[in-house]
Design a protein around this motif. Structure first.
Motif, PDB file in Angstrom:
ATOM      1  N   TRP B 190      15.110  -2.963   8.966  1.00  0.00           N
ATOM      2  CA  TRP B 190      14.522  -4.199   9.470  1.00  0.00           C
ATOM      3  C   TRP B 190      15.626  -5.053  10.331  1.00  0.00           C
ATOM      4  O   TRP B 190      15.288  -5.919  10.791  1.00  0.00           O
ATOM      5  CB  TRP B 190      13.963  -4.846   8.476  1.00  0.00           C
ATOM      6  N   LEU B 246      11.071   1.859   2.485  1.00  0.00           N
ATOM      7  CA  LEU B 246      11.138   2.067   3.964  1.00  0.00           C
ATOM      8  C   LEU B 246       9.688   1.954   4.343  1.00  0.00           C
ATOM      9  O   LEU B 246       9.023   2.874   4.855  1.00  0.00           O
ATOM     10  CB  LEU B 246      11.561   3.447   4.385  1.00  0.00           C
ATOM     11  N   GLU B 247       9.396   0.600   4.889  1.00  0.00           N
ATOM     12  CA  GLU B 247       7.893   0.293   5.326  1.00  0.00           C
ATOM     13  C   GLU B 247       8.316  -0.543   6.485  1.00  0.00           C
ATOM     14  O   GLU B 247       9.156  -1.258   6.577  1.00  0.00           O
ATOM     15  CB  GLU B 247       7.099  -0.434   4.317  1.00  0.00           C
ATOM     16  N   LYS B 248       7.419  -0.754   7.415  1.00  0.00           N
ATOM     17  CA  LYS B 248       7.618  -1.575   8.439  1.00  0.00           C
ATOM     18  C   LYS B 248       7.526  -2.991   8.006  1.00  0.00           C
ATOM     19  O   LYS B 248       6.634  -3.602   7.050  1.00  0.00           O
ATOM     20  CB  LYS B 248       6.189  -1.440   9.493  1.00  0.00           C
ATOM     21  N   LEU B 249       8.381  -3.908   8.460  1.00  0.00           N
ATOM     22  CA  LEU B 249       8.414  -5.301   8.326  1.00  0.00           C
ATOM     23  C   LEU B 249       7.218  -6.052   8.827  1.00  0.00           C
ATOM     24  O   LEU B 249       6.853  -5.876   9.919  1.00  0.00           O
ATOM     25  CB  LEU B 249       9.770  -5.927   8.949  1.00  0.00           C
TER      26      LEU B 249
END
Lengths: 141, 293
Positions: B190, B246-249
């Motif tokens: 991020w 591991l995900e999009k912010l």
């Protein structure tokens, strides 16, 4: 002779008592007498590190993945301040020199990585980009 | 004569002791209070905060009510929300500035990526001031760093400047670094990091106490190392999730029932010995007090 021995004795005793606590310049040449654990010898590489796709992949994770995505397809974990995504790095026209220039100097919101990466690292990243943009073999035509 | 030889050996040995082995006097610090404000995102329009100007106003009201009053305010970046056109960005800087100037309290800023990434801080420098600089207040050294305008790093050029400035200050004086992104790898996917943070902190290796105040992550997180403490401030615009995977912010829509959730600022009291007491002011608490009085 006895005088000399006496003076040497005083100096040696002083070092023995104060030296280990003080880590001092004067005692520097004799420091190994006082050390408890051996210091690891610095590893001196035989030649300067060569650019490699392995180094490139490692750098990519730390420097590029957030914006360009783990697959390099522009699906990163972080949106640009404008809310858009960084472009895909797949499907680029192979041109290592121009890639390296973009990476080094930046463009728009693409960071100017030359501020923190050296030439070998930039070359390694170009090699890694190459691997995302296969095949790089010349077309037979 | 023999005695003298022995003595001079002792003197040479003691003269080179590392700093701090013997008691040292603390350099003259006048106790003072300052406020750490961050991520005001002026100009943002969307669901994460439907009135960013309003939440900044509330924060400034909370600051005005502080007793004793703070001597100054530091703002650690993302003063404005990024925009496509220079005209819009300029208007947002002007709006931010006039609000801050309205307090009558001096303020010091560092840029966030929203303020500076798109043009390497060109407009920021015109509208707000230099991207990096140093100042001193009450015996405390402040280094204001830019770790966003060319990417999430401080970079060679600024590090050279820093190395020169460091020579001019007393390493025993308490030292505060202001920066937008943390000077450690909080969460790289991020961009919650500074690529060359280790090189930057290595320059302060011989300092007695270094405190890094940062923003960017919109929540309270901190890290303690032997000589360096790093602490995030709160945003006045919206809270962000902590890294979970591991995900999009993504930010979430502002709560209708608790619109001020997670918003606030921090008040720092520097004591005579250079110690710092930090108090967090939550805007939601302020509102409850308002309602009950």
């Amino acid at each position: 002779m006895r005088k000399v021995l006496w003076v040497l004795g005083v100096v040696a005793l002083t070092w023995a008592f104060v030296g280990p606590r003080a880590h001092v310049a004067l005692a520097q040449p004799f420091q190994h007498f006082f050390r408890r654990s051996p210091t690891p010898k610095p590893h001196v590489p035989a030649k300067p590190p060569a650019p490699s796709v392995v180094l490139g992949a490692r750098l990519y994770v730390r420097a590029c993945e957030s914006c360009h995505g783990p697959k390099g397809n522009g699906e990163g974990f972080w949106s640009l301040p404008t809310g858009k995504n960084a472009p895909a790095l797949t499907g680029l026209t192979p041109n290592a020199a121009s890639w390296m220039q973009t990476i080094r100097d930046g463009r728009g919101m693409m960071p100017a990585w030359g501020q923190v990466l050296n030439h070998t690292e930039l070359q390694s990243l170009a090699l890694y980009l190459n691997s995302l943009n296969k095949p790089l073999v010349k077309s037979p035509s | 004569m023999r005695g003298a030889a022995g003595l001079s050996a002792v003197a040479a040995v003691l003269g080179d002791l590392p700093r701090g082995v013997f008691a040292q006097k603390s350099s003259g610090i006048t106790p003072f209070r300052f406020v750490h404000l961050s991520d005001t995102h002026i100009g943002y329009e969307g669901d994460a905060n439907r009135d960013v100007a309003g939440t900044l106003d509330r924060s400034l009201m909370a600051i005005a009510a502080l007793n004793p009053a703070p001597e100054f305010i530091v703002v650690t970046g993302d003063l404005t929300q990024a925009a496509e056109t220079t005209t819009v960005r300029k208007a947002r800087f002007v709006a931010f500035r006039s609000k801050m100037e309205g307090t009558g309290i001096p303020f010091y800023c560092v840029p966030g990526e929203h303020d500076a990434l798109m043009d390497r801080g060109e407009l920021y420098q015109k509208a707000i001031g230099p991207l990096h600089y140093r100042f001193e207040r009450g015996g405390v050294q402040f280094f204001a760093l830019d770790n966003v305008s060319r990417g999430f790093f401080v970079g060679d050029e600024q590090r050279q400047w820093l190395a020169q400035e460091i020579h001019k200050v007393d390493p025993n004086a308490p030292t505060i670094i202001l920066a937008h992104a943390p000077l450690y790898d909080l969460f790289v996917p991020w961009n919650w990091y500074t690529y060359d943070a280790q090189q930057v902190l290595a320059l302060f290796q011989h300092f007695r106490s270094v405190t890094v105040l940062f923003g960017h992550i919109h929540q309270l997180m901190s890290r303690r190392q032997p000589h360096v403490i790093q602490a995030a401030g709160l945003s006045t615009a919206w809270p962000l999730p902590e890294p979970v995977g591991l995900e999009k912010l993504e930010k979430w829509p502002q709560s209708a029932s608790d619109p001020l959730m997670g918003l606030g600022l921090r008040v720092i009291d520097v004591g005579a010995s250079g110690d710092m007491a930090v108090n967090t002011v939550l805007l939601s608490d302020e509102r409850r007090e308002e309602a009950s009085s």
